[in-house]
Write a protein that holds these residues in place. Structure first.
Motif, PDB file in Angstrom:
ATOM      1  N   PHE A  47       0.821  -1.130   0.130  1.00 16.11           N
ATOM      2  CA  PHE A  47       0.052  -0.043  -0.208  1.00 16.11           C
ATOM      3  C   PHE A  47       0.704   1.148  -0.068  1.00 16.11           C
ATOM      4  N   LYS A  48       0.331   2.323  -0.775  1.00 15.05           N
ATOM      5  CA  LYS A  48       1.105   3.347  -0.658  1.00 15.05           C
ATOM      6  C   LYS A  48       0.413   4.663   0.111  1.00 15.05           C
ATOM      7  N   LEU A  49       0.902   5.429   0.671  1.00 17.62           N
ATOM      8  CA  LEU A  49       0.282   6.368   1.420  1.00 17.62           C
ATOM      9  C   LEU A  49      -0.284   7.578   0.501  1.00 17.62           C
ATOM     10  N   ASN A  50      -1.007   8.190   0.491  1.00 17.74           N
ATOM     11  CA  ASN A  50      -1.429   9.264  -0.438  1.00 17.74           C
ATOM     12  C   ASN A  50      -1.604  10.540   0.582  1.00 17.74           C
ATOM     13  N   ASN A  52      -4.093  12.028   1.189  1.00 18.16           N
ATOM     14  CA  ASN A  52      -5.061  12.198   2.367  1.00 18.16           C
ATOM     15  C   ASN A  52      -4.910  11.299   3.451  1.00 18.16           C
ATOM     16  N   ASN A  53      -3.707  10.863   3.560  1.00 21.41           N
ATOM     17  CA  ASN A  53      -3.363   9.819   4.565  1.00 21.41           C
ATOM     18  C   ASN A  53      -4.070   8.566   4.572  1.00 21.41           C
ATOM     19  N   GLU A  54      -4.230   7.990   3.389  1.00 19.85           N
ATOM     20  CA  GLU A  54      -5.005   6.732   3.073  1.00 19.85           C
ATOM     21  C   GLU A  54      -3.977   5.978   2.309  1.00 19.85           C
ATOM     22  N   CYS A  55      -4.187   4.688   2.728  1.00 21.80           N
ATOM     23  CA  CYS A  55      -3.503   3.603   2.326  1.00 21.80           C
ATOM     24  C   CYS A  55      -3.986   2.935   0.868  1.00 21.80           C
ATOM     25  N   ILE A  56      -3.215   3.355  -0.294  1.00 17.84           N
ATOM     26  CA  ILE A  56      -3.946   2.647  -1.689  1.00 17.84           C
ATOM     27  C   ILE A  56      -3.049   1.557  -1.966  1.00 17.84           C
ATOM     28  N   ALA A  57      -3.861   0.516  -2.614  1.00 18.21           N
ATOM     29  CA  ALA A  57      -3.319  -0.688  -2.873  1.00 18.21           C
ATOM     30  C   ALA A  57      -2.353  -0.620  -4.161  1.00 18.21           C
ATOM     31  N   LYS A  58      -1.259  -1.001  -4.108  1.00 26.18           N
ATOM     32  CA  LYS A  58      -0.396  -1.073  -5.227  1.00 26.18           C
ATOM     33  C   LYS A  58       0.310  -2.475  -5.481  1.00 26.18           C
ATOM     34  N   ASN A  59       0.088  -2.938  -6.466  1.00 27.51           N
ATOM     35  CA  ASN A  59       0.808  -4.381  -6.902  1.00 27.51           C
ATOM     36  C   ASN A  59       1.055  -4.440  -8.446  1.00 27.51           C
ATOM     37  N   LEU A  60       1.564  -5.314  -8.756  1.00 23.97           N
ATOM     38  CA  LEU A  60       1.947  -5.673 -10.161  1.00 23.97           C
ATOM     39  C   LEU A  60       0.625  -5.890 -11.054  1.00 23.97           C
ATOM     40  N   TYR A  61      -0.382  -6.458 -10.499  1.00 21.00           N
ATOM     41  CA  TYR A  61      -1.726  -6.480 -11.194  1.00 21.00           C
ATOM     42  C   TYR A  61      -2.260  -5.256 -11.572  1.00 21.00           C
ATOM     43  N   GLU A  81     -11.757  -4.954  -7.503  1.00 20.51           N
ATOM     44  CA  GLU A  81     -11.552  -3.780  -6.687  1.00 20.51           C
ATOM     45  C   GLU A  81     -11.356  -3.947  -5.099  1.00 20.51           C
ATOM     46  N   ILE A  82     -10.424  -3.707  -4.691  1.00 18.67           N
ATOM     47  CA  ILE A  82     -10.297  -4.014  -3.116  1.00 18.67           C
ATOM     48  C   ILE A  82     -10.694  -2.906  -2.266  1.00 18.67           C
ATOM     49  N   ARG A  83     -10.792  -3.357  -1.238  1.00 23.55           N
ATOM     50  CA  ARG A  83     -11.052  -2.315  -0.009  1.00 23.55           C
ATOM     51  C   ARG A  83     -10.072  -1.593   0.555  1.00 23.55           C
ATOM     52  N   ASP A  84      -9.533  -0.400   0.094  1.00 19.32           N
ATOM     53  CA  ASP A  84      -8.460   0.369   0.422  1.00 19.32           C
ATOM     54  C   ASP A  84      -8.859   1.601   0.885  1.00 19.32           C
ATOM     55  N   GLY A  85      -7.828   2.670   1.217  1.00 23.19           N
ATOM     56  CA  GLY A  85      -8.161   3.860   1.650  1.00 23.19           C
ATOM     57  C   GLY A  85      -8.241   4.018   3.160  1.00 23.19           C
ATOM     58  N   PHE A  86      -7.903   2.996   3.964  1.00 22.50           N
ATOM     59  CA  PHE A  86      -7.996   3.001   5.460  1.00 22.50           C
ATOM     60  C   PHE A  86      -6.630   4.058   5.672  1.00 22.50           C
ATOM     61  N   SER A  87      -6.593   4.342   6.921  1.00 22.94           N
ATOM     62  CA  SER A  87      -5.392   5.217   7.272  1.00 22.94           C
ATOM     63  C   SER A  87      -4.394   4.076   7.973  1.00 22.94           C
ATOM     64  N   PRO A  88      -3.091   4.750   7.996  1.00 22.29           N
ATOM     65  CA  PRO A  88      -2.230   3.860   8.350  1.00 22.29           C
ATOM     66  C   PRO A  88      -2.655   3.491   9.921  1.00 22.29           C
ATOM     67  N   GLN A  89      -3.065   4.574  10.611  1.00 18.22           N
ATOM     68  CA  GLN A  89      -3.452   4.435  12.191  1.00 18.22           C
ATOM     69  C   GLN A  89      -4.358   3.430  12.201  1.00 18.22           C
ATOM     70  N   GLU A  90      -5.756   3.616  11.327  1.00 19.87           N
ATOM     71  CA  GLU A  90      -6.679   2.700  11.363  1.00 19.87           C
ATOM     72  C   GLU A  90      -6.245   1.179  11.304  1.00 19.87           C
TER      73      GLU A  90
ATOM     74  N   LEU B 427       4.341   0.562  -8.658  1.00 20.82           N
ATOM     75  CA  LEU B 427       3.893  -0.439  -8.349  1.00 20.82           C
ATOM     76  C   LEU B 427       4.833  -1.785  -7.839  1.00 20.82           C
ATOM     77  N   THR B 428       5.973  -1.528  -8.451  1.00 24.41           N
ATOM     78  CA  THR B 428       7.098  -2.558  -7.957  1.00 24.41           C
ATOM     79  C   THR B 428       7.586  -2.322  -6.649  1.00 24.41           C
ATOM     80  N   TYR B 429       7.728  -0.890  -6.518  1.00 21.15           N
ATOM     81  CA  TYR B 429       8.200  -0.778  -4.859  1.00 21.15           C
ATOM     82  C   TYR B 429       7.260  -1.202  -4.057  1.00 21.15           C
ATOM     83  N   TYR B 430       5.906  -0.648  -4.091  1.00 23.82           N
ATOM     84  CA  TYR B 430       5.046  -1.006  -2.907  1.00 23.82           C
ATOM     85  C   TYR B 430       4.593  -2.460  -2.971  1.00 23.82           C
ATOM     86  N   GLY B 431       4.445  -3.013  -4.290  1.00 28.43           N
ATOM     87  CA  GLY B 431       3.739  -4.206  -4.410  1.00 28.43           C
ATOM     88  C   GLY B 431       4.895  -5.488  -4.292  1.00 28.43           C
ATOM     89  N   VAL B 432       5.956  -5.190  -4.297  1.00 27.00           N
ATOM     90  CA  VAL B 432       7.132  -6.267  -4.011  1.00 27.00           C
ATOM     91  C   VAL B 432       8.197  -5.768  -3.050  1.00 27.00           C
TER      92      VAL B 432
END
Lengths: 396, 502
Positions: A47-50, A52-61, A81-90, B427-432
């Motif tokens: 997950f990447k923090l945006n 708005n302090n939300e964790c957004i799913a990031k992966n090779l798919y 679709e994944i449920r994301d957007g929660f804060s790191p604290q949550e 995507l690679t950094y966060y995903g892997v």
């Protein structure tokens, strides 16, 4: 000599003062206080923090075109679709709650008791155990990638994680709690008051913790449990060398229209999230589990269960809703033993059309198992907290 | 010096040129047609009738190399060797293998020489002839026989072209693209398939043209797919000829916008030999066209004759597949449009429910068109022309033809999702990588800022390290090689890591 005396003189008062201060503050310490680190401000892996302090799913798919909403397809297909957007604290607060047995009536059972990170987020049992060692009806499913699922429980009776978790929390034989008791308990723990205030900064710090905050935090944590970096995934993203010859043969059997595994266990999640009546046997002496027939009051769904994801399947034996099969080999064998062969007499189940007689050879069954083992990836396994806000110990 | 006449000069040069051309040809020219020319991709169909082109195929250029496969070698080995853009040409011979294509833009082309086909023979032991998951796959000119599962099956894969194949008894399906968008299935001949010969499953934008399907349980089946054109096919002696329907319980729930046009749907009276439990095993023998729960299906200009049960059957799910139940599948066929069709001699020997229902009408024959169950908004152009049952609710159709619709394929190939280098790095950094590295904190490997310090301004250093890590630091475990990442992804993530601020 003189020098050392001077130094000693200088150090001594500092040391004395230090001891005094320590004694003083130790006395001040409330008995329920345990040092819990503050909640994490960074997202879990995947997950990447945006801004708005939300964790957004990031992966090779995420690099693949979304051609359907269901998130089904082949090797290079987008996920649902994944449920994301929660804060790191949550998410981090949810992690504490998830591992804390204080959530159960007798403070012995946590979510992690049945969804143990060291057992593929399941429990290794045929059917799970609740408080007082109560034997439950079904096996605990792995929670990996649960944030992608639109139906929860084996019989699909819940559609959100928040809705789902109310059952184990408040079932007499699972965690045995009541909403009143849970809220009372949590609101009595200073640490949780602080952590909830940190995770939900928009409300007044002294307001009581609400049930929906508890379930939201746990849902946030559960949605962060992803597993998308298996050997299979490396192959899917284009690295031929990720799978050996046997495993590729297994993949081809898996997706062929003879075995038809991939028709329901569709990549990339290895579930199409539909119901299927496949007619597996129950453990000896147990009656047929009617499955989705009950919550949907639909006879055509008698014996139907949600198609489970196969990710990390090698880590979560035994298999099927009541753990009838001990090994993957036994499990794949079931599918070639004939349509409806294990259906109890007198039952007229509407067996799924993909259950047929593929006449798979012993060799093919072995290769299927080889392939299923390539779906293991626990590189983002969640960390068990060292200390719990309740001060309770993590049950071993 | 005596001057040569200009005439002689010209003559001389012509003679010289002639000698040159002759020598050139005999030394360098093609002596014989030893290699077979690559087909022209057939840029037109139905000259003067429609404006259709086989867009996908004609857009494709074989940019890569040509790999030849001759008798005795393996097609799969060629696929392993191939890179996107390559063309694999397979010469006559028998190839008993399962070919799987998990790459994009690979073309497989059989070369037929003097009537000898490259033949994939499953010997009733091998599951599938071709399995593909890549985009832009072309499979043409193969004879495929005796497989247990499928002749050609796709799982995902957009912009596919499957044509000119001759497929006999390949098990459950002959040609089965699944989860694909924008495809063409044409000029194939398929027989003796135990389910559908051509099965378009959970796809979008597919044309099925000019195929011959016979002696199968189902000829051509459009299932849980949208925007499909089934045109100019010859479906005969199947249990059911052309099918458009919704199967409940699948992750993609709808079938709509389907045109069945200019097909011959003749004598589809084969006994049903479908596997017990399969959807098609319930199709009564003698079914010309079956529309079940599909919406916006247009039936136009077909010749539908000699089908012993009915010419066209239109039913809802409750009638057609009473077993299944899926609250998310809408079970009524809505807005079916029947335009002009030639229909006679259907219903000579009705079976089962249709026979029973027709007997209540004092009729021993099945109708040309039979509709039963729910559905709204359906229309027919000339109801009086046919013998019908259950069409009382059908109004007059609002359209007369579908001339304007030449194809259901997308105007240009579905583009691959383009991911910028930075996005791929992210995507690679966060995903892997994020499983072991994070900014400002030690996870399993060193914190990201330490990686930045070590490899400052040197992304290639990161690329080299992650490809073949050397354990440089005693206080950290050895990193497993990340050589499964593509070169592109490795460089993208290296640059991303170095640019990361927090």
């Amino acid at each position: 000599m003189i020098n050392s005396k001077v130094i000693l003189k200088a150090i001594l008062p500092v040391v004395i003062l230090g001891i005094l201060a320590l004694a003083f503050f130790a006395g001040q310490r409330p008995s329920s206080y345990y040092p819990v680190p503050l909640l994490k401000g960074s997202c879990p892996p995947g997950f990447k923090l945006n801004e708005n302090n939300e964790c957004i799913a990031k992966n090779l798919y995420s690099q693949y075109e979304k051609t359907n909403k269901a998130g089904v397809g082949g090797l290079k297909s987008a996920l649902p679709e994944i449920r994301d957007g929660f804060s790191p604290q949550e998410i981090d607060l949810g992690r504490y709650l998830f591992f804390d047995p204080v959530l159960s009536a007798d403070q012995t059972v946590s979510c992690a008791s049945c969804h143990d990170p060291n057992k593929g987020l399941s429990d290794g049992l045929a059917v799970s155990r609740g408080i007082d060692n109560n034997k439950l009806k079904r096996a605990a499913p792995s929670l990996y990638n649960v944030g992608y699922l639109k139906k929860l429980f084996w019989d699909g009776r819940a559609s959100t994680l928040e809705e789902q978790m109310l059952e184990p929390l408040f079932s007499e034989i699972e965690m045995g709690n009541t909403p009143e008791n849970l809220l009372r308990t949590i609101n009595d723990i200073e640490n949780y008051k602080k952590l909830f205030a940190e995770a939900y900064p928009n409300r007044h710090k002294d307001e009581p913790i609400l049930l929906k905050e508890i379930t939201n935090a746990i849902a946030a944590f559960q949605s962060s449990l992803v597993s998308l970096n298996s050997k299979y995934d490396q192959y899917a993203h284009g690295y031929d060398g990720a799978l050996n010859k046997n495993e590729i043969e297994g993949l081809n059997i898996f997706r062929s229209f003879v075995a038809r595994c991939a028709e329901c266990h569709t990549p990339p999640l290895f579930t199409n999230q539909q119901f299927a009546v496949i007619g597996t046997p129950e453990p000896d002496g147990l009656p047929l589990d009617p499955g989705a027939e009950i919550p949907f009051t639909d006879k055509s769904l008698r014996g139907a269960f949600k198609v489970p994801s196969l990710r990390n399947i090698a880590e979560t034996a035994p298999y099927m809703h009541s753990g009838r099969f001990k090994t993957l080999r036994e499990t794949v064998q079931f599918y070639t033993d004939g349509r409806g062969h294990a259906v109890p007499e007198g039952e007229n189940l509407l067996i799924h059309w993909h259950i047929w007689e593929p006449n798979l050879t012993e060799y093919e069954l072995d290769r299927l198992v080889d392939f299923l083992k390539t779906l293991t990836d626990e590189s983002f396994k969640p960390k068990v907290p060292k200390v719990l806000p309740s001060g309770l110990r993590i049950p071993s | 010096m005596k001057k040569k006449s200009p005439f002689l000069k010209i003559l001389g040069s012509i003679v010289l040129l002639g000698i040159g051309v002759f020598l050139g040809k005999s030394f360098f020219g093609q002596k014989n047609m030893e290699t077979v020319p690559i087909p022209s991709s057939m840029k037109y169909r139905n000259v003067g009738h429609t404006k259709d082109t086989t867009q996908v195929a004609s857009d494709r250029e074989f940019t890569g190399k040509i790999i030849e496969v001759k008798k005795g070698s393996s097609i799969q080995d060629a696929v392993k060797e191939a890179n996107p853009g390559d063309l694999i040409r397979v010469y006559p011979g028998t190839y008993s293998e399962n070919v799987y294509i998990d790459k994009d833009d690979i073309s497989l082309q059989g070369v037929v020489i003097k009537g000898e086909w490259p033949t994939l023979d499953g010997k009733k032991k091998i599951n599938d002839a071709f399995l593909y998951s890549g985009n832009g796959i072309l499979i043409e000119n193969f004879k495929i026989i005796n497989y247990k599962g499928n002749g050609i099956m796709g799982q995902a894969g957009n912009n596919f072209v499957i044509r000119n194949n001759w497929i006999i008894d390949t098990g459950v399906y002959g040609i089965f693209p699944q989860y694909g968008k924008n495809g063409l299935v044409e000029h194939n001949i398929l027989s003796k398939i135990a389910d559908a010969a051509i099965y378009i499953g959970m796809c979008d934008n597919v044309d099925v043209r000019h195929n011959e399907v016979f002696d199968n349980v189902a000829g051509i089946e459009i299932e849980n797919s949208r925007h499909c054109l089934v045109e100019n096919n010859y479906a005969h002696n199947n249990t059911g000829g052309l099918l458009a329907f919704v199967t409940p319980g699948l992750p993609i729930k709808t079938t709509f916008d389907v045109i069945l046009r200019n097909n011959f749907v003749v004598n589809n009276n084969h006994e049903n030999f479908g596997a017990p439990g399969s959807t098609v095993s319930g199709i009564p023998s003698g079914t010309g066209i079956l529309i079940m729960a599909a919406d916006d299906v247009i039936v136009e200009n077909n010749i539908i004759t000699g089908n012993n049960n009915t010419g066209i059957t239109i039913v809802d799910l409750a009638t057609g597949a009473p077993k299944a139940n899926d609250p998310n599948s809408e079970g009524n066929p809505d807005r079916v449009v029947i335009l002009d069709n030639i229909m006679f001699n259907n219903g000579n020997d009705p079976t089962g429910e249709i026979k029973a229902i027709m007997l209540t009408q004092m009729d021993t024959k099945g109708p040309d068109i039979f509709a039963y169950g729910g559905g709204t908004g359906s229309t027919i152009r000339d109801k009086n022309k046919y013998r019908t049952f259950g069409l009382d609710g059908y109004g007059a159709s609002q359209i007369t033809d579908t001339e304007d619709i030449a194809t259901m394929m997308t105007p240009s190939p579905v583009p691959p999702r383009s991911v910028s280098k930075e996005e791929l790095g992210e995507l690679t950094y966060y995903g892997v990588c994020a499983g072991c590295h994070a900014f400002g904190t030690r996870l399993i490997g060193p914190p990201t800022e330490i990686l930045q310090a070590i490899h400052y301004d040197n992304p290639q250093g990161i690329v080299d390290y992650i490809t073949a890590p050397k354990n440089l630091r005693e206080d950290y475990p050895e990193m497993p090689p990340q050589n499964y990442l593509s070169e592109e992804a490795k460089m993208a993530v290296a640059e991303y890591i170095l640019a990361l601020k927090h």
